[in-house]
Motif scaffolding. Structure first.
Motif, PDB file in Angstrom:
ATOM      1  N   ARG A 119      54.814 -36.143  12.729  1.00 23.59           N
ATOM      2  CA  ARG A 119      53.476 -36.371  12.164  1.00 23.59           C
ATOM      3  C   ARG A 119      53.442 -36.644  10.672  1.00 23.59           C
ATOM      4  NH1 ARG A 119      49.636 -35.258  15.993  1.00 23.59           N
ATOM      5  NH2 ARG A 119      50.722 -34.466  17.817  1.00 23.59           N
ATOM      6  N   SER A 120      54.276 -35.941   9.922  1.00 23.84           N
ATOM      7  CA  SER A 120      54.185 -36.117   8.473  1.00 23.84           C
ATOM      8  C   SER A 120      55.495 -35.765   7.793  1.00 23.84           C
ATOM      9  CB  SER A 120      53.079 -35.221   7.892  1.00 23.84           C
ATOM     10  OG  SER A 120      53.086 -35.288   6.482  1.00 23.84           O
ATOM     11  N   VAL A 121      56.032 -36.733   7.085  1.00 23.86           N
ATOM     12  CA  VAL A 121      57.228 -36.451   6.289  1.00 23.86           C
ATOM     13  C   VAL A 121      56.850 -35.783   4.963  1.00 23.86           C
ATOM     14  CG1 VAL A 121      58.688 -38.205   7.348  1.00 23.86           C
ATOM     15  CG2 VAL A 121      57.237 -38.842   5.395  1.00 23.86           C
ATOM     16  N   ILE A 122      55.550 -35.636   4.721  1.00 27.71           N
ATOM     17  CA  ILE A 122      55.087 -34.876   3.551  1.00 27.71           C
ATOM     18  C   ILE A 122      54.807 -33.455   4.032  1.00 27.71           C
ATOM     19  CG2 ILE A 122      53.425 -34.777   1.639  1.00 27.71           C
ATOM     20  CD1 ILE A 122      55.131 -37.378   1.759  1.00 27.71           C
ATOM     21  N   VAL A 123      55.616 -32.511   3.584  1.00 30.83           N
ATOM     22  CA  VAL A 123      55.633 -31.194   4.220  1.00 30.83           C
ATOM     23  C   VAL A 123      55.423 -30.011   3.271  1.00 30.83           C
ATOM     24  CG1 VAL A 123      56.969 -31.818   6.275  1.00 30.83           C
ATOM     25  CG2 VAL A 123      58.157 -31.311   4.137  1.00 30.83           C
ATOM     26  N   THR A 124      55.327 -30.280   1.981  1.00 28.25           N
ATOM     27  CA  THR A 124      55.002 -29.173   1.066  1.00 28.25           C
ATOM     28  C   THR A 124      53.970 -29.660   0.046  1.00 28.25           C
ATOM     29  OG1 THR A 124      56.695 -29.660  -0.627  1.00 28.25           O
ATOM     30  CG2 THR A 124      57.348 -28.208   1.202  1.00 28.25           C
ATOM     31  N   LEU A 125      53.234 -28.696  -0.473  1.00 31.36           N
ATOM     32  CA  LEU A 125      52.260 -29.019  -1.512  1.00 31.36           C
ATOM     33  C   LEU A 125      52.981 -29.525  -2.757  1.00 31.36           C
ATOM     34  CD1 LEU A 125      49.347 -29.060  -2.426  1.00 31.36           C
ATOM     35  CD2 LEU A 125      49.518 -26.604  -2.944  1.00 31.36           C
ATOM     36  N   GLY A 126      54.154 -28.994  -3.035  1.00 29.01           N
ATOM     37  CA  GLY A 126      54.928 -29.447  -4.186  1.00 29.01           C
ATOM     38  C   GLY A 126      55.274 -30.929  -4.080  1.00 29.01           C
ATOM     39  N   GLN A 127      55.670 -31.317  -2.876  1.00 27.60           N
ATOM     40  CA  GLN A 127      56.012 -32.718  -2.638  1.00 27.60           C
ATOM     41  C   GLN A 127      54.784 -33.612  -2.807  1.00 27.60           C
ATOM     42  OE1 GLN A 127      57.002 -33.279   1.441  1.00 27.60           O
ATOM     43  NE2 GLN A 127      58.106 -35.207   1.118  1.00 27.60           N
ATOM     44  N   ALA A 128      53.636 -33.161  -2.315  1.00 27.14           N
ATOM     45  CA  ALA A 128      52.394 -33.928  -2.480  1.00 27.14           C
ATOM     46  C   ALA A 128      52.006 -33.993  -3.959  1.00 27.14           C
ATOM     47  CB  ALA A 128      51.274 -33.298  -1.652  1.00 27.14           C
ATOM     48  N   ASN A 129      52.146 -32.875  -4.664  1.00 27.75           N
ATOM     49  CA  ASN A 129      51.843 -32.875  -6.111  1.00 27.75           C
ATOM     50  C   ASN A 129      52.749 -33.845  -6.869  1.00 27.75           C
ATOM     51  OD1 ASN A 129      49.718 -31.017  -6.101  1.00 27.75           O
ATOM     52  ND2 ASN A 129      51.056 -29.255  -6.399  1.00 27.75           N
ATOM     53  N   HIS A 175      40.972 -17.724  -3.169  1.00 28.42           N
ATOM     54  CA  HIS A 175      40.776 -17.427  -4.591  1.00 28.42           C
ATOM     55  C   HIS A 175      41.659 -18.305  -5.479  1.00 28.42           C
ATOM     56  CE1 HIS A 175      39.035 -13.199  -3.628  1.00 28.42           C
ATOM     57  NE2 HIS A 175      38.082 -14.102  -3.751  1.00 28.42           N
ATOM     58  N   ALA A 176      42.903 -18.502  -5.055  1.00 24.04           N
ATOM     59  CA  ALA A 176      43.811 -19.347  -5.843  1.00 24.04           C
ATOM     60  C   ALA A 176      43.288 -20.781  -5.935  1.00 24.04           C
ATOM     61  CB  ALA A 176      45.208 -19.326  -5.230  1.00 24.04           C
ATOM     62  N   VAL A 177      42.777 -21.273  -4.802  1.00 30.89           N
ATOM     63  CA  VAL A 177      42.243 -22.634  -4.779  1.00 30.89           C
ATOM     64  C   VAL A 177      41.003 -22.729  -5.672  1.00 30.89           C
ATOM     65  CG1 VAL A 177      41.118 -24.329  -3.252  1.00 30.89           C
ATOM     66  CG2 VAL A 177      43.246 -23.220  -2.539  1.00 30.89           C
ATOM     67  N   GLU A 178      40.188 -21.698  -5.661  1.00 35.32           N
ATOM     68  CA  GLU A 178      39.010 -21.681  -6.544  1.00 35.32           C
ATOM     69  C   GLU A 178      39.424 -21.590  -8.008  1.00 35.32           C
ATOM     70  OE1 GLU A 178      35.822 -19.805  -3.366  1.00 35.32           O
ATOM     71  OE2 GLU A 178      36.571 -18.529  -4.977  1.00 35.32           O
ATOM     72  N   SER A 179      40.420 -20.762  -8.282  1.00 36.52           N
ATOM     73  CA  SER A 179      40.905 -20.654  -9.672  1.00 36.52           C
ATOM     74  C   SER A 179      41.448 -21.990 -10.176  1.00 36.52           C
ATOM     75  CB  SER A 179      42.013 -19.605  -9.779  1.00 36.52           C
ATOM     76  OG  SER A 179      41.493 -18.337  -9.498  1.00 36.52           O
ATOM     77  N   ALA A 180      41.929 -22.795  -9.248  1.00 40.51           N
ATOM     78  CA  ALA A 180      42.417 -24.126  -9.639  1.00 40.51           C
ATOM     79  C   ALA A 180      41.262 -25.122  -9.747  1.00 40.51           C
ATOM     80  CB  ALA A 180      43.457 -24.613  -8.635  1.00 40.51           C
ATOM     81  N   ASP A 198      52.120 -21.282  -7.259  1.00 39.45           N
ATOM     82  CA  ASP A 198      52.466 -22.171  -8.377  1.00 39.45           C
ATOM     83  C   ASP A 198      51.976 -23.594  -8.120  1.00 39.45           C
ATOM     84  OD1 ASP A 198      53.750 -20.184  -9.812  1.00 39.45           O
ATOM     85  OD2 ASP A 198      55.713 -20.585  -8.919  1.00 39.45           O
ATOM     86  N   GLU A 199      52.149 -24.028  -6.882  1.00 34.87           N
ATOM     87  CA  GLU A 199      51.774 -25.411  -6.563  1.00 34.87           C
ATOM     88  C   GLU A 199      50.258 -25.578  -6.478  1.00 34.87           C
ATOM     89  OE1 GLU A 199      53.663 -27.957  -6.741  1.00 34.87           O
ATOM     90  OE2 GLU A 199      55.635 -26.981  -6.828  1.00 34.87           O
ATOM     91  N   ILE A 200      49.547 -24.535  -6.070  1.00 32.89           N
ATOM     92  CA  ILE A 200      48.073 -24.613  -6.088  1.00 32.89           C
ATOM     93  C   ILE A 200      47.606 -24.774  -7.540  1.00 32.89           C
ATOM     94  CG2 ILE A 200      45.925 -23.332  -5.711  1.00 32.89           C
ATOM     95  CD1 ILE A 200      47.173 -22.166  -3.162  1.00 32.89           C
ATOM     96  N   LYS A 201      48.205 -23.996  -8.428  1.00 35.70           N
ATOM     97  CA  LYS A 201      47.861 -24.134  -9.862  1.00 35.70           C
ATOM     98  C   LYS A 201      48.129 -25.561 -10.343  1.00 35.70           C
ATOM     99  CE  LYS A 201      48.664 -19.529 -11.702  1.00 35.70           C
ATOM    100  NZ  LYS A 201      49.843 -18.717 -11.947  1.00 35.70           N
ATOM    101  N   ARG A 202      49.292 -26.052  -9.933  1.00 37.91           N
ATOM    102  CA  ARG A 202      49.676 -27.388 -10.377  1.00 37.91           C
ATOM    103  C   ARG A 202      48.744 -28.461  -9.813  1.00 37.91           C
ATOM    104  NH1 ARG A 202      55.008 -29.941  -8.236  1.00 37.91           N
ATOM    105  NH2 ARG A 202      54.744 -31.963  -9.231  1.00 37.91           N
ATOM    106  N   ALA A 203      48.107 -28.165  -8.700  1.00 42.28           N
ATOM    107  CA  ALA A 203      47.201 -29.141  -8.072  1.00 42.28           C
ATOM    108  C   ALA A 203      45.820 -29.164  -8.737  1.00 42.28           C
ATOM    109  CB  ALA A 203      47.066 -28.838  -6.584  1.00 42.28           C
ATOM    110  N   ALA A 204      45.624 -28.291  -9.697  1.00 36.56           N
ATOM    111  CA  ALA A 204      44.306 -28.211 -10.364  1.00 36.56           C
ATOM    112  C   ALA A 204      43.860 -29.608 -10.798  1.00 36.56           C
ATOM    113  CB  ALA A 204      44.385 -27.275 -11.569  1.00 36.56           C
TER     114      ALA A 204
END
Lengths: 269, 269
Positions: B148-158, B229-234, B186-192
């Motif tokens: 379905r998806s070769v994109i498998v982590t938030l870090g990779q998407a970021n 909460h992390a997503v909201e903080s971002a 860490d990656e949620i923060k980076r996605a801000a």
């Protein structure tokens, strides 16, 4: 790749005894075996040692220690004791590698469980040192994060190895668990010097059961040769275990399982 | 969390029509809906727009574009065309978010497939810009890497978002796909600044089917509130989609599905 590096992980023929698998290894010219503790317990430790020696086999590693997290301190201590017994068994079987499947979280707090894993491994280091047994963290596929291992990437295992600063602790790389990782090749490089095992199999869609749908080498999408070369470039030239949990394969006669293991290993790894 | 942010992703009640789900949303006081293209096609685009407006709903995002990799250039171009239609449909439905499930590899070369994904998204940017539709990459769980998806982590998407340098491209964070990741916070923060959607559900052992075993919120081990909460903080304070692919849930009457969705959302997110 060459037959001399093939190790038969015993779970690949889980329905058969250590004696059956060891004797079939001998017939097929396989030089290594990777026993599991439940199979060794079934046969008896001393008898297992004898069978393995008689078949002229070396032991690539013992599966498995680990399972550190638990809700209470008492349970965690009991888990550590069990790991000490696993270290003793590994030494007795003549291998210097104990594979660690680190365990899952007793509740929703996955960070705490990860802390328990690290604390558990740290506690074991002196004992492992004395027994001359390496503690080899096997990161499992993230789909096992809830029920088998909160250690789910090679990067996370490498981080832990670096923090523990002991050559007693390293990693086992199993292609099934890590093949999907965009950071795989960087993390294999980073693992140089502390790779204590390498497992092969394949990822074949559909995964009907997360635990028992592993494919034979060549049946799936994993770039086996590429990963093997990366692991070798990182300095690992030891035995390569074929570890396949597959409910269909398990139904086959064990001699047939070993023949197919050997054939697909020679062709696809 | 508060009802005003709940969005009913339509696949949670996949056996029912857009009209049934929209009307049930209205009865339950749910303000948002996340339609899927196959359901919109079933009802017709214009009719879907009308139904959604009549029920007083806003559209949080359209599922889904993506599926970029293919063996031939011609197929990849056809996939791009299909994504252009998806962008048009999103705009027509009144949402500025198209969720991308990026697709799997046509062969064993996962790096090449990842390149095709990035190239596909890059190609779409001008068209998406004109339509005022964001392209929201949804990293899927690594167990979907082969199909379905070769994109498998938030870090990779970021990483991809950073390379593409366009505010038109961002991510959707679905707890089922990312909860296991040691780098998650860490990656949620980076996605801000480029979080364009947030999906909730739960991971409930055993996973009997990788696609259709998702749990209702509270049934599993995911730290929903912590991740929220992390997503909201971002900086993300938009709608929160409940997206549950579950074969047992699908058998229930849709009014019951919506009631349970609402109740578990209010209790556990």
């Amino acid at each position: 790749m060459e037959l001399s590096r093939l190790s038969m992980n015993q779970i690949t023929a889980d329905n058969y005894s250590l004696r059956e698998v060891a004797e079939a290894c001998e017939s097929e010219g396989i030089k290594w075996i990777g026993p599991w503790r439940h199979k060794v317990a079934e046969t008896g430790l001393k008898e297992s040692v004898k069978i393995i020696q008689q078949a002229g086999l070396k032991v690539s590693g013992l599966c498995r220690g680990g399972m550190f997290p638990a809700a209470s301190k008492a349970e965690r201590m009991a888990n550590i004791d069990d790991n000490r017994r696993a270290i003793d068994e590994a030494a007795e079987l003549g291998t210097d590698v104990l594979v660690l499947v680190c365990g899952s979280s007793p509740n929703r707090d996955i960070d705490a469980a990860r802390g328990m894993v690290e604390e558990g491994i740290e506690t074991l280091i002196p004992y492992a040192e004395q027994a001359n047994v390496k503690l080899a963290i096997e990161p499992l596929h993230p789909m096992f994060a809830a029920d088998r291992s909160v250690i789910v990437t090679l990067g996370q295992a490498n981080d832990m190895v670096e923090r523990l600063v002991s050559s007693q602790v390293g990693v086992v790389i199993d292609v099934y668990h890590v093949w999907w990782d965009p950071r795989l090749y960087d993390e294999i490089k980073r693992a140089a010097g502390h790779i204590y095992g390498f497992h092969v199999n394949d990822w074949s869609v559909p995964i009907e059961n997360t635990l028992t749908s592993r494919g034979m080498m060549g049946d799936g999408v994993i770039e086996l040769t590429r990963i093997r070369h990366a692991v070798e470039s990182a300095g690992y030239n030891g035995p390569v275990e074929v570890e396949i949990l597959n409910s269909d394969l398990w139904k086959m006669p064990y001699k047939e399982i070993l023949k197919r293991t050997k054939q697909t290993f020679l062709e696809h790894v």
